[in-house]
Structure formats: structure tokens, C-alpha cells
Write a protein that holds these residues in place. Structure first.
Motif, PDB file in Angstrom:
ATOM      1  N   TRP A 293       0.798  -1.224   0.000  1.00 17.38           N
ATOM      2  CA  TRP A 293       0.000   0.000   0.000  1.00 17.38           C
ATOM      3  C   TRP A 293       0.831   1.274   0.000  1.00 17.38           C
ATOM      4  CZ3 TRP A 293      -4.682  -0.765  -1.417  1.00 17.38           C
ATOM      5  CH2 TRP A 293      -5.402  -1.884  -1.017  1.00 17.38           C
ATOM      6  N   ILE A 294       2.138   1.177   0.200  1.00 16.33           N
ATOM      7  CA  ILE A 294       2.963   2.375   0.402  1.00 16.33           C
ATOM      8  C   ILE A 294       2.800   3.397  -0.719  1.00 16.33           C
ATOM      9  CG2 ILE A 294       5.355   3.224   0.476  1.00 16.33           C
ATOM     10  CD1 ILE A 294       5.999   0.881   2.324  1.00 16.33           C
ATOM     11  N   GLN A 295       2.983   2.983  -1.957  1.00 12.36           N
ATOM     12  CA  GLN A 295       2.926   3.930  -3.066  1.00 12.36           C
ATOM     13  C   GLN A 295       1.542   4.565  -3.188  1.00 12.36           C
ATOM     14  OE1 GLN A 295       3.906   2.295  -6.895  1.00 12.36           O
ATOM     15  NE2 GLN A 295       3.900   4.282  -7.883  1.00 12.36           N
ATOM     16  N   ARG A 296       0.504   3.767  -3.127  1.00 11.09           N
ATOM     17  CA  ARG A 296      -0.849   4.309  -3.259  1.00 11.09           C
ATOM     18  C   ARG A 296      -1.211   5.225  -2.086  1.00 11.09           C
ATOM     19  NH1 ARG A 296      -3.772  -1.173  -5.125  1.00 11.09           N
ATOM     20  NH2 ARG A 296      -1.895  -2.017  -4.211  1.00 11.09           N
ATOM     21  N   LYS A 297      -0.794   4.840  -0.897  1.00  7.15           N
ATOM     22  CA  LYS A 297      -1.099   5.663   0.275  1.00  7.15           C
ATOM     23  C   LYS A 297      -0.401   7.015   0.177  1.00  7.15           C
ATOM     24  CE  LYS A 297      -1.486   5.257   5.292  1.00  7.15           C
ATOM     25  NZ  LYS A 297      -1.171   4.416   6.463  1.00  7.15           N
ATOM     26  N   ILE A 298       0.860   7.023  -0.241  1.00 11.65           N
ATOM     27  CA  ILE A 298       1.585   8.283  -0.418  1.00 11.65           C
ATOM     28  C   ILE A 298       0.891   9.144  -1.462  1.00 11.65           C
ATOM     29  CG2 ILE A 298       3.721   9.326  -1.315  1.00 11.65           C
ATOM     30  CD1 ILE A 298       5.229   6.978   0.055  1.00 11.65           C
ATOM     31  N   LEU A 299       0.510   8.551  -2.579  1.00 10.47           N
ATOM     32  CA  LEU A 299      -0.151   9.325  -3.635  1.00 10.47           C
ATOM     33  C   LEU A 299      -1.493   9.895  -3.178  1.00 10.47           C
ATOM     34  CD1 LEU A 299       0.689   7.120  -6.756  1.00 10.47           C
ATOM     35  CD2 LEU A 299       1.623   9.375  -6.181  1.00 10.47           C
ATOM     36  N   ILE A 300      -2.274   9.090  -2.458  1.00  7.44           N
ATOM     37  CA  ILE A 300      -3.559   9.581  -1.954  1.00  7.44           C
ATOM     38  C   ILE A 300      -3.348  10.713  -0.952  1.00  7.44           C
ATOM     39  CG2 ILE A 300      -5.584   8.994  -0.554  1.00  7.44           C
ATOM     40  CD1 ILE A 300      -5.502   6.202  -1.884  1.00  7.44           C
ATOM     41  N   MET A 301      -2.440  10.510  -0.014  1.00  5.43           N
ATOM     42  CA  MET A 301      -2.201  11.538   1.002  1.00  5.43           C
ATOM     43  C   MET A 301      -1.616  12.816   0.390  1.00  5.43           C
ATOM     44  SD  MET A 301      -0.772   9.192   4.145  1.00  5.43           S
ATOM     45  CE  MET A 301      -0.366  10.580   5.193  1.00  5.43           C
ATOM     46  N   ALA A 302      -0.613  12.665  -0.470  1.00  6.94           N
ATOM     47  CA  ALA A 302       0.014  13.842  -1.078  1.00  6.94           C
ATOM     48  C   ALA A 302      -0.976  14.564  -1.991  1.00  6.94           C
ATOM     49  CB  ALA A 302       1.269  13.437  -1.848  1.00  6.94           C
ATOM     50  N   GLY A 303      -1.746  13.803  -2.753  1.00  5.78           N
ATOM     51  CA  GLY A 303      -2.755  14.423  -3.614  1.00  5.78           C
ATOM     52  C   GLY A 303      -3.814  15.147  -2.800  1.00  5.78           C
ATOM     53  N   GLY A 304      -4.244  14.533  -1.723  1.00  2.00           N
ATOM     54  CA  GLY A 304      -5.245  15.157  -0.864  1.00  2.00           C
ATOM     55  C   GLY A 304      -4.731  16.431  -0.217  1.00  2.00           C
ATOM     56  N   SER A 305      -3.487  16.398   0.234  1.00  2.00           N
ATOM     57  CA  SER A 305      -2.937  17.604   0.864  1.00  2.00           C
ATOM     58  C   SER A 305      -2.744  18.715  -0.164  1.00  2.00           C
ATOM     59  CB  SER A 305      -1.636  17.303   1.609  1.00  2.00           C
ATOM     60  OG  SER A 305      -0.623  16.884   0.720  1.00  2.00           O
ATOM     61  N   LEU A 306      -2.377  18.367  -1.400  1.00  2.00           N
ATOM     62  CA  LEU A 306      -2.248  19.388  -2.438  1.00  2.00           C
ATOM     63  C   LEU A 306      -3.618  19.988  -2.763  1.00  2.00           C
ATOM     64  CD1 LEU A 306      -0.567  20.970  -4.468  1.00  2.00           C
ATOM     65  CD2 LEU A 306      -0.893  19.072  -6.089  1.00  2.00           C
ATOM     66  N   ALA A 307      -4.620  19.137  -2.910  1.00  3.25           N
ATOM     67  CA  ALA A 307      -5.969  19.626  -3.224  1.00  3.25           C
ATOM     68  C   ALA A 307      -6.492  20.551  -2.123  1.00  3.25           C
ATOM     69  CB  ALA A 307      -6.917  18.445  -3.426  1.00  3.25           C
ATOM     70  N   THR A 308      -6.345  20.135  -0.875  1.00  2.35           N
ATOM     71  CA  THR A 308      -6.860  20.971   0.217  1.00  2.35           C
ATOM     72  C   THR A 308      -6.054  22.259   0.360  1.00  2.35           C
ATOM     73  OG1 THR A 308      -5.574  19.741   1.881  1.00  2.35           O
ATOM     74  CG2 THR A 308      -7.856  19.041   1.513  1.00  2.35           C
ATOM     75  N   LEU A 309      -4.760  22.179   0.182  1.00  3.27           N
ATOM     76  CA  LEU A 309      -3.914  23.367   0.291  1.00  3.27           C
ATOM     77  C   LEU A 309      -4.239  24.383  -0.807  1.00  3.27           C
ATOM     78  CD1 LEU A 309      -1.650  24.406   2.134  1.00  3.27           C
ATOM     79  CD2 LEU A 309      -0.012  23.398   0.539  1.00  3.27           C
ATOM     80  N   LEU A 310      -4.469  23.897  -2.024  1.00  2.00           N
ATOM     81  CA  LEU A 310      -4.814  24.802  -3.122  1.00  2.00           C
ATOM     82  C   LEU A 310      -6.184  25.447  -2.907  1.00  2.00           C
ATOM     83  CD1 LEU A 310      -3.451  22.873  -6.233  1.00  2.00           C
ATOM     84  CD2 LEU A 310      -2.491  24.927  -5.154  1.00  2.00           C
ATOM     85  N   VAL A 311      -7.132  24.673  -2.400  1.00  2.00           N
ATOM     86  CA  VAL A 311      -8.452  25.237  -2.111  1.00  2.00           C
ATOM     87  C   VAL A 311      -8.344  26.263  -0.989  1.00  2.00           C
ATOM     88  CG1 VAL A 311     -10.716  24.688  -1.114  1.00  2.00           C
ATOM     89  CG2 VAL A 311      -9.822  23.336  -2.996  1.00  2.00           C
ATOM     90  N   GLY A 312      -7.592  25.945   0.050  1.00  2.00           N
ATOM     91  CA  GLY A 312      -7.384  26.901   1.138  1.00  2.00           C
ATOM     92  C   GLY A 312      -6.724  28.174   0.634  1.00  2.00           C
ATOM     93  N   THR A 313      -5.749  28.029  -0.242  1.00  2.00           N
ATOM     94  CA  THR A 313      -5.059  29.176  -0.825  1.00  2.00           C
ATOM     95  C   THR A 313      -6.032  30.035  -1.629  1.00  2.00           C
ATOM     96  OG1 THR A 313      -2.979  27.954  -0.936  1.00  2.00           O
ATOM     97  CG2 THR A 313      -3.179  29.873  -2.387  1.00  2.00           C
ATOM     98  N   PHE A 314      -6.848  29.383  -2.437  1.00  2.00           N
ATOM     99  CA  PHE A 314      -7.834  30.102  -3.244  1.00  2.00           C
ATOM    100  C   PHE A 314      -8.760  30.927  -2.354  1.00  2.00           C
ATOM    101  CE2 PHE A 314     -12.109  30.250  -5.075  1.00  2.00           C
ATOM    102  CZ  PHE A 314     -11.846  31.010  -6.223  1.00  2.00           C
ATOM    103  N   VAL A 315      -9.282  30.302  -1.326  1.00  2.00           N
ATOM    104  CA  VAL A 315     -10.226  30.990  -0.419  1.00  2.00           C
ATOM    105  C   VAL A 315      -9.532  32.155   0.284  1.00  2.00           C
ATOM    106  CG1 VAL A 315     -11.626  30.754   1.665  1.00  2.00           C
ATOM    107  CG2 VAL A 315     -11.725  28.985  -0.114  1.00  2.00           C
ATOM    108  N   ILE A 316      -8.344  31.924   0.781  1.00  2.00           N
ATOM    109  CA  ILE A 316      -7.624  32.989   1.507  1.00  2.00           C
ATOM    110  C   ILE A 316      -7.341  34.176   0.589  1.00  2.00           C
ATOM    111  CG2 ILE A 316      -5.419  33.586   2.605  1.00  2.00           C
ATOM    112  CD1 ILE A 316      -5.559  30.671   3.814  1.00  2.00           C
TER     113      ILE A 316
END
Length: 139
Positions: free
Chosen positions: A111-134
Motif C-alpha cells: 500500500w505504500i505507493q498508493r497511500k503516499i499518492l492519496i495523502m500527497a494528492g489530498g494535501s495538495l488539493a486541500t492546500l490549493l483550495v485553502g489558498t484560493f479561499v484565503i
């Protein structure tokens, strides 16, 4: 210039919504498989969902912190594009931390590769949305 706390609150809410979409409808099935959630009875699944309340509260607190620090960074480094700042923060802090957490956190090797991709993708998506709102709300 000071941090707009209303922007921080809205960014936190937006990040929570994107995170919920990311970890439930988009990747929920795979995420559940990684943690063996799919092997539990319906009763056990319901019990685990109930037990998540305090952890969701903790996640809310750290998301407020992320939103505040992101807003502070945007306000105090105005010469750099807000999205460039978000990307630098993601690459320099989020990704290395998440990779280490997955690799050394007892994740099954399959699961290592998929878990990293899911977590990193999720953090990028949330960070970009947070940036947009701010950047939209911050004065």
C-alpha cells in the motif's frame, strides 16, 4: 497587513469539504481497504465511525493552524504568487512529512505507493483550495 480570521475560517471549512470528498467518494474504498475497514462487520464499522469524533476534532484544529499559517505566509510574502507559495509549502513540508509517516508508520508494503499518492494528492488539493479561499477573502 494582518491575517483575516474570516478568511482562515472559510479556508478551514473549504479544506474540510475537499478532504471529505477526497477521502470518502474519491478514494474511500481504497483507503478503507488499506486499513482493513472493509473486513469489519457493519457493527464494527459503525463503532469505528463513532470513535472518529475526537480525531475529527483534532483534524479541525490542525486545519485551522494550517489555514492560519498559510494566510500569514501569503500576507507576509506578498511578492510571490500565492499558488507558488502553496506549492513550495506542499513540496517542502507536506510531501516529505507524509512520505516519512507512511514509510515508517507501519504501512503494508503493498500500500505504500498508493497511500503516499492519496495523502500527497489530498494535501495538495486541500492546500490549493485553502489558498484560493484565503486570496479571495484576504484584504
Amino acid at each position: 497587513m494582518s491575517v483575516d480570521l474570516f478568511a482562515v475560517i472559510l479556508a478551514t471549512i473549504a479544506q474540510f469539504i475537499v478532504g471529505a470528498i477526497w477521502y470518502m467518494p474519491l478514494f474511500g474504498k481504497m483507503w478503507g481497504e488499506m486499513f482493513g475497514f472493509n473486513k469489519l462487520s457493519k457493527k464494527e464499522q459503525a463503532e469505528q465511525r463513532k470513535a472518529m469524533g475526537p480525531w475529527m476534532g483534532l483534524q479541525l484544529l490542525v486545519t485551522i493552524l494550517i489555514s492560519y499559517v498559510l494566510a500569514w505566509t501569503i500576507v507576509n510574502i506578498p511578492t510571490v504568487s500565492v499558488y507558488k507559495l502553496a506549492l513550495i509549502i506542499w513540496i517542502g513540508f507536506f510531501v516529505p512529512t507524509q512520505v516519512s509517516a507512511v514509510v515508517f508508520g507501519g504501512t503494508e508494503p503493498k500500500w505504500i505507493q498508493r497511500k503516499i499518492l492519496i495523502m500527497a494528492g489530498g494535501s495538495l488539493a486541500t492546500l490549493l483550495v485553502g489558498t484560493f479561499v484565503i486570496q479571495l477573502v484576504q484584504k
